[in-house]
Design an enzyme around this catalytic site. Structure first.
Site, PDB file in Angstrom:
ATOM      1  N   SER A 156     -28.715 -31.874  16.242  1.00  0.00           N
ATOM      2  CA  SER A 156     -29.739 -32.873  16.508  1.00  0.00           C
ATOM      3  C   SER A 156     -29.400 -33.650  17.789  1.00  0.00           C
ATOM      4  CB  SER A 156     -29.877 -33.794  15.295  1.00  0.00           C
ATOM      5  OG  SER A 156     -31.013 -34.580  15.387  1.00  0.00           O
ATOM      6  N   ASP A 388     -38.724 -26.493  12.185  1.00  0.00           N
ATOM      7  CA  ASP A 388     -38.273 -27.823  12.605  1.00  0.00           C
ATOM      8  C   ASP A 388     -39.086 -28.312  13.803  1.00  0.00           C
ATOM      9  OD1 ASP A 388     -36.920 -30.085  13.329  1.00  0.00           O
ATOM     10  OD2 ASP A 388     -35.101 -29.047  13.980  1.00  0.00           O
ATOM     11  N   HIS A 414     -34.024 -28.433  10.452  1.00  0.00           N
ATOM     12  CA  HIS A 414     -33.127 -29.044  11.415  1.00  0.00           C
ATOM     13  C   HIS A 414     -31.676 -28.646  11.126  1.00  0.00           C
ATOM     14  CE1 HIS A 414     -33.376 -31.944  14.587  1.00  0.00           C
ATOM     15  NE2 HIS A 414     -32.630 -32.864  14.013  1.00  0.00           N
TER      16      HIS A 414
END
Ligand SMILES: *[C@@H]1O[C@H](CO)[C@@H](O)[C@H](O)[C@H]1NC(C)=O
Length: 452
Positions: A156, A388, A414
């Site tokens: 991320s 995602d 994710h």
């Protein structure tokens, strides 16, 4: 993005015995508050964790995991692929908490005040990593030898940091695994919402329209003076403005899909009437999560070390530098069409206008620095989950020397490959993990043969 805690509920965590680990927490007491004023020698204490039982200093590697916009837990319980990597490569794992999160506070309990937030930036965070790493190596901490190669790993926002770290400091890391790395700063991020719609469609058009209808229903309740307060209150969110509430309401659903909960969500909504759908949704929302969307709460600059999901800092990063404002694409929108860029401008200004009036990020500046999703560096692996929405700010296909994978299994969300490997994982996910291991092996072999 800082909601990794939310979804841990819905993932069955079967930890194989051989992925057990011991981690120890330490303090790095010499981190510079400001890497850009050479006369400023102020330091703060930064937390880090070490897993050392797999480490063989003669042949091993340092896996440098980057923590992000949350209180760092060290190893995340549900994400043990890194333990597999450590065992595979006799690695020492080191995990550094991001400045201004958890207990790594440059100004102690006053760190979140307007005037003290100015040292919260990606540049400072990257330099933290470099300064910390150099200190560990020079002082031979934890048995580290100067010949040990380092590999950066992050998912991320920390995935982007891992990519940028490799980019900015190629002499410090021989490679990086940048999972769901949001390397492109996008101010007006319409594809986010569009992707949620497309992901929901994988469960059928009914699910996609169920989710749209819930958002429409919420919008009606909020725009209607008779029902507004009661509807907000039923979520505990009466302190949110109308638009903040709609932002919160949409995001709570989107997070479920972002983290791979699409089939479960769609199954639960199926065949229910709208009231029951809303009721189900109310029951699965993380308690207190609405606070992350309300300027009333985000203005609060008191430091609370028990707040595991500290959004004031993250919103500051988004408002000052990173963007990613998730706006309604109008066509096939999920969220209320009232959520537009002006809403976010007002939102940032409400919370941080005291630091700078009309504070808003400049995505061109952010992308100029590292190239956005045109970045190009060798020994970089970039992975994304097909469902995602963040993937649109990442790199999905090989480009230049970057090796990219888009993992397209059911519920691939994710940071999907960082989670604990399981027997029932789909074949493509297993293959990506194998390729990551092969790449790491190559990098490490090249490193050791080049220094012989
Ligand atoms: C507002 O909500 C009330 C109560 O549900 C309803 O009777 C009324 O028709 C709604 N007003 C509008 C303009 O939709």
């Amino acid at each position: 993005m800082n909601k990794f805690i939310l979804i841990s509920l819905s993932l069955l965590c079967i930890v194989a015995n051989d992925l057990s680990y011991n981690q120890k927490m330490y303090w790095f007491e010499h981190q510079l508050v400001d890497h850009y004023d050479k006369l400023n020698k102020d330091v703060f204490h930064q937390r880090y964790w070490v897993v050392e039982e797999n480490f063989i200093p003669e042949t091993g590697v340092i896996l440098f995991q980057i923590c992000g916009e949350y209180t760092c837990p060290g190893i995340m319980e549900e994400r043990l692929f890194i333990i597999q990597l450590a065992k595979e490569f006799n690695a020492l794992i080191i995990i550094l908490e991001h400045r201004y999160y958890g207990k790594s506070m440059p100004f102690g309990s006053e760190s979140l005040r307007d005037e003290n937030l100015k040292y919260l930036s990606t540049r400072q965070a990257l330099d933290d990593l470099a300064y910390f790493q150099r200190f560990m190596v020079l002082n031979k901490k934890h048995g580290i030898k100067s010949q040990n190669p380092w590999i950066a790993i992050g998912g991320s926002y920390p995935g982007a940091l891992a990519a940028w770290y490799r980019y900015q400091y190629p002499h410090l890391v021989i490679g990086a695994l940048a999972s769901s790395a949001v390397v492109e700063s996008i101010t007006d991020f319409k594809m986010f919402d569009t992707q949620i719609y497309l992901s929901a469609l994988k469960s059928g058009s009914e699910c996609a329209s169920d989710i749209q209808n819930m958002n429409k229903y919420a919008e009606q309740q909020i725009l209607n003076e008779t029902t507004r307060e009661q509807f907000k209150r039923s979520f505990g969110a009466e302190k949110l403005t109308d638009l903040e509430f709609l932002f919160f309401f949409a995001d709570a659903q989107l997070l479920i899909i972002q983290y791979g909960g699409r089939t479960e969500l769609c199954m639960q909504l199926e065949g229910k009437n709208i009231e029951d759908q809303i009721e189900y949704f109310r029951s699965v929302i993380e308690e207190d999560s609405y606070k992350e969307y309300g300027s009333y709460y985000l203005k609060n600059d008191e430091y609370d070390e028990n707040n595991l999901s500290p959004s004031r800092q993250w919103m500051y990063q988004c408002c000052s530098e990173l963007g990613w404002w998730q706006t309604s694409p109008l066509e096939n929108t999920v969220r209320s069409s009232l959520i537009d860029l002006q809403f976010y401008r007002d939102f940032c200004n409400n919370i941080f206008g005291g630091i700078k009036p009309n504070i808003f990020p400049d995505d061109q500046l952010a992308n100029a620095r590292f190239g956005g999703n045109n970045l190009n560096i060798d020994n970089l692996i970039m992975t994304n989950g097909n469902e995602d929405p963040w993937k649109w700010s990442s790199v999905l296909v090989n480009q230049g020397s970057i090796l990219a994978f888009e993992i397209n299994c059911d519920n691939s969300g994710h940071c999907v490959e960082l989670y604990t490997p399981k027997e029932e994982d789909c074949e493509q996910l297993k293959q990506v993990r194998i390729q990551i291991i092969q790449q790491f092996r190559q990098w490490i072999q090249n490193h050791y043969s080049s220094i012989q």
